[in-house]
Design a protein around this motif. Structure first.
Motif, short mmCIF file in Angstrom:
data_model
loop_
_atom_site.label_atom_id
_atom_site.label_comp_id
_atom_site.label_asym_id
_atom_site.label_seq_id
_atom_site.Cartn_x
_atom_site.Cartn_y
_atom_site.Cartn_z
N SER A 237 18.60 42.34 42.11
CA SER A 237 19.39 41.57 41.15
C SER A 237 18.81 41.59 39.74
O SER A 237 17.59 41.63 39.55
CB SER A 237 19.50 40.12 41.63
N THR A 238 19.73 41.53 38.78
CA THR A 238 19.34 41.25 37.40
C THR A 238 19.49 39.76 37.12
O THR A 238 19.48 39.34 35.96
CB THR A 238 20.19 42.07 36.41
N SER A 308 27.00 44.64 45.45
CA SER A 308 28.42 45.00 45.48
C SER A 308 28.67 46.40 46.05
O SER A 308 29.82 46.80 46.18
CB SER A 308 29.03 44.88 44.09
N ARG A 313 32.15 42.06 48.79
CA ARG A 313 32.01 41.35 47.51
C ARG A 313 33.24 41.54 46.62
O ARG A 313 33.70 40.64 45.94
CB ARG A 313 30.76 41.86 46.78
#
Ligand SMILES: Cc1ncc(COP(=O)(O)O)c(C=O)c1O
Ligand SMILES: N[C@@H](CCOP(=O)(O)O)C(=O)O
Length: 531
Positions: A237-238, A308, A313
């Motif tokens: 994740s960012t 995703s 998602r």
């Protein structure tokens, strides 16, 4: 059997009794029955305790005090006919001859050839009901606390995960986000009067990721109840995916594991999974490095992949597109502008619009624009090459840190979405995106830098005349500005090297003295006075 079009000519309220009858006549439709919490008001009943003897009593069919909304939904379902809609995984953009498919209860992220997957709905079953039927159904669920339809995602359950039992759903009543009329920004900076910002970041964990995560974690919840080997759920994740994953997992009591690029996400984003009890790995690499690692790890361990790349998602995220149409009373805007990083969301918007078109809710789809930071612009470069050759890039540091991605997993989905919507790709330099953010904030918004990227694309397309002054345009705001306050502090302190920070509004330091305060106020008011 197509649903009756007589509803076309009647308001939903007046058609309610008609619909009730129809639900009872048709057991398939009974699954869509409205909640019995609808207020029924009988003018013949007077409330004796009322101070005004003529006040009609309002009788609500309330659920019993010892019953929660999940129990209530279960009770209402019991005895009703089974759901007739279904969905499965198929290879993304497979030809008509492909026979490959997987149940959504399988743990699979890639097709046999290594390509992306897509959730394919039984469109023939959905088409048995006309567009008016679906519009009325979705409209009837907005703003309620009926489980699970009060959620903007699950209000479209039949189009999302039709077969999941509402008991398995993990929801924070996400979605139903504000579609903000950007009156002053549109008028002042662009000469536009029909500019809108879809605030997907005003949400449970502060970004659009909630929309997809409720779907993914609900399916994981179901898989775990089915005793499938899922010990935890993991993502790279960012910042926003990890925040959403950890919150939804925590609410369901499912372990979450997040891989974060060290020192590359905001403090507000970092603290979210920490507070929600996730197992947080801060890794000395960038997002693309974390993504590679999580893919390798989830291939080895019973950790379910939540990025995703997992097409579940997309099913949740696509509901934001449906919601936009709904908020415009099913009128289609000309343009929708979405900031892009890993590129799942631009496809999600396309898919939501396309389903509405195919199922007769609207008669066309909007043109899509994907906006990238110039420091992380592989899609933009691909587009500019005339879709000749895709080359991942090394993503450089950007204030739009959540889209600092050089090798997006959904590149094929994004290209498909753009080609099929007569789409455009734009880019924003650091100065452009920060200026756009500051300008938007100065008109009363408080947006994130990624929304600044999308606004820059709008400014460029408006200045070049591609987007017209009357075009109804929606800019998708993907995260809450409060997650990115440091970038605003840097900008307004003019502390960014090589950036003019033209719209900075730094605080004025003044002594605690009446005269000194009056002096600065008089100067300020003098500057503001009409010339
Ligand atoms: C705030 C924000 N905006 C935009 C994006 C881009 O979305 P996508 O990766 O689906 O392109 C992300 C995540 O990537 C994000 O966190
Ligand atoms: N911005 C994202 C990056 C990962 O995207 P995903 O949609 O593939 O999970 C984040 O917040 O982590």
């Amino acid at each position: 059997m197509a649903a009756s079009s007589s509803l076309l000519h009647s308001s939903f309220a007046s058609s309610l009794s008609y619909k009730r009858k129809r639900f009872h006549q048709n057991p398939k439709l009974a699954t869509f029955r409205r909640s019995p919490t609808i207020i029924s008001c009988t003018s013949s009943t007077l409330d004796p305790s009322s101070s005004s003897n003529n006040t009609p009593a309002v009788t609500k069919h309330r659920r019993p005090a010892d019953e929660n909304i999940r129990d209530e939904a279960r009770r209402q379902r019991s005895g009703l006919a089974a759901n007739t809609f279904s969905a499965k995984y198929v290879p993304f953009n497979a030809g008509p001859d492909s026979r490959e498919w997987y149940s959504l209860d399988e743990i699979v992220y890639r097709s046999r050839s290594g390509g992306l997957l897509d959730v394919q709905h039984d469109m023939e079953a959905l088409k048995k009901f006309d567009g008016v039927y679906w519009r009325d159904l979705f409209d009837s669920r907005v703003g309620k606390t009926t489980w699970p339809y009060g959620s903007g995602v699950w209000s479209k359950k039949e189009w999302v995960l039709p077969e999941i039992d509402p008991d398995d759903i993990v929801s924070a009543f996400e979605g139903n986000s504000n579609l903000f009329w950007a009156e002053r920004f549109g008028k002042q900076f662009l000469g536009m009067n029909d500019l809108w910002v879809k605030h997907c970041g005003i949400s449970h964990t502060g970004s659009f990721k909630d929309l997809g995560m409720t779907v993914l974690v609900s399916q994981v919840n179901r898989l775990r109840k089915m005793k499938r080997p899922v010990v935890g759920v993991g993502c790279a994740s960012t910042g926003d995916t990890s925040a959403a994953l950890s919150a939804y997992c925590a609410s369901a009591g499912i372990p979450s594991i997040v891989f974060l690029p060290a020192n590359k996400i905001s403090i507000a984003q970092l603290v979210q999974p920490i507070a929600n009890g996730a197992f947080v790995l801060s890794i000395d690499t960038d997002f693309d490095g974390c993504m590679k690692l999580i893919r390798e790890v989830t291939a080895e361990l019973p950790i379910y992949l939540a990025n995703s790349l997992n097409s579940l998602r997309i099913e949740g995220q696509k509901t934001a597109a449906i919601e936009i149409l709904q908020q415009f009373d099913w009128e289609v805007p000309h343009w929708v502008i979405v900031p892009g990083g890993n590129l799942g969301n631009i496809y999600a918007f396309y898919k939501g619009f396309k389903m509405c078109y195919e199922l007769g809710l609207v008669d066309r789809i909007p043109r899509l624009v994907c906006a990238q930071a110039a420091n992380a612009n592989p899609l933009y470069l691909y587009y500019k090459s005339g879709w000749e050759e895709f080359k991942p890039v090394k993503a450089n540091s950007t204030f739009a840190s959540a889209i600092q991605i050089g090798d997006p997993v959904s590149i094929d989905r994004a290209v498909y979405a753009l080609k099929n919507s007569n789409g455009i790709v734009e880019e924003a330099t650091e100065e452009e995106l920060m200026d756009a953010m500051a300008q938007a904030d100065s008109t009363g918004m408080f947006i994130c830098p990624h929304t600044g990227v999308a606004l820059t694309a709008l400014i460029k397309l408006r200045n070049s005349g591609v987007i017209g002054p009357m075009d109804r345009t929606v800019v998708v705001s993907t995260a809450h500005g409060l997650k990115f306050t440091q970038s605003k502090v840097d900008y307004h302190s003019k502390a960014i090297p090589d950036m003019a920070c033209r719209f900075a509004n730094p605080p004025v330091q003044v002594k605690a003295d009446f005269g000194a305060v009056m002096d600065v106020l008089k100067k300020y008011l003098g500057d503001k006075a009409p010339k």
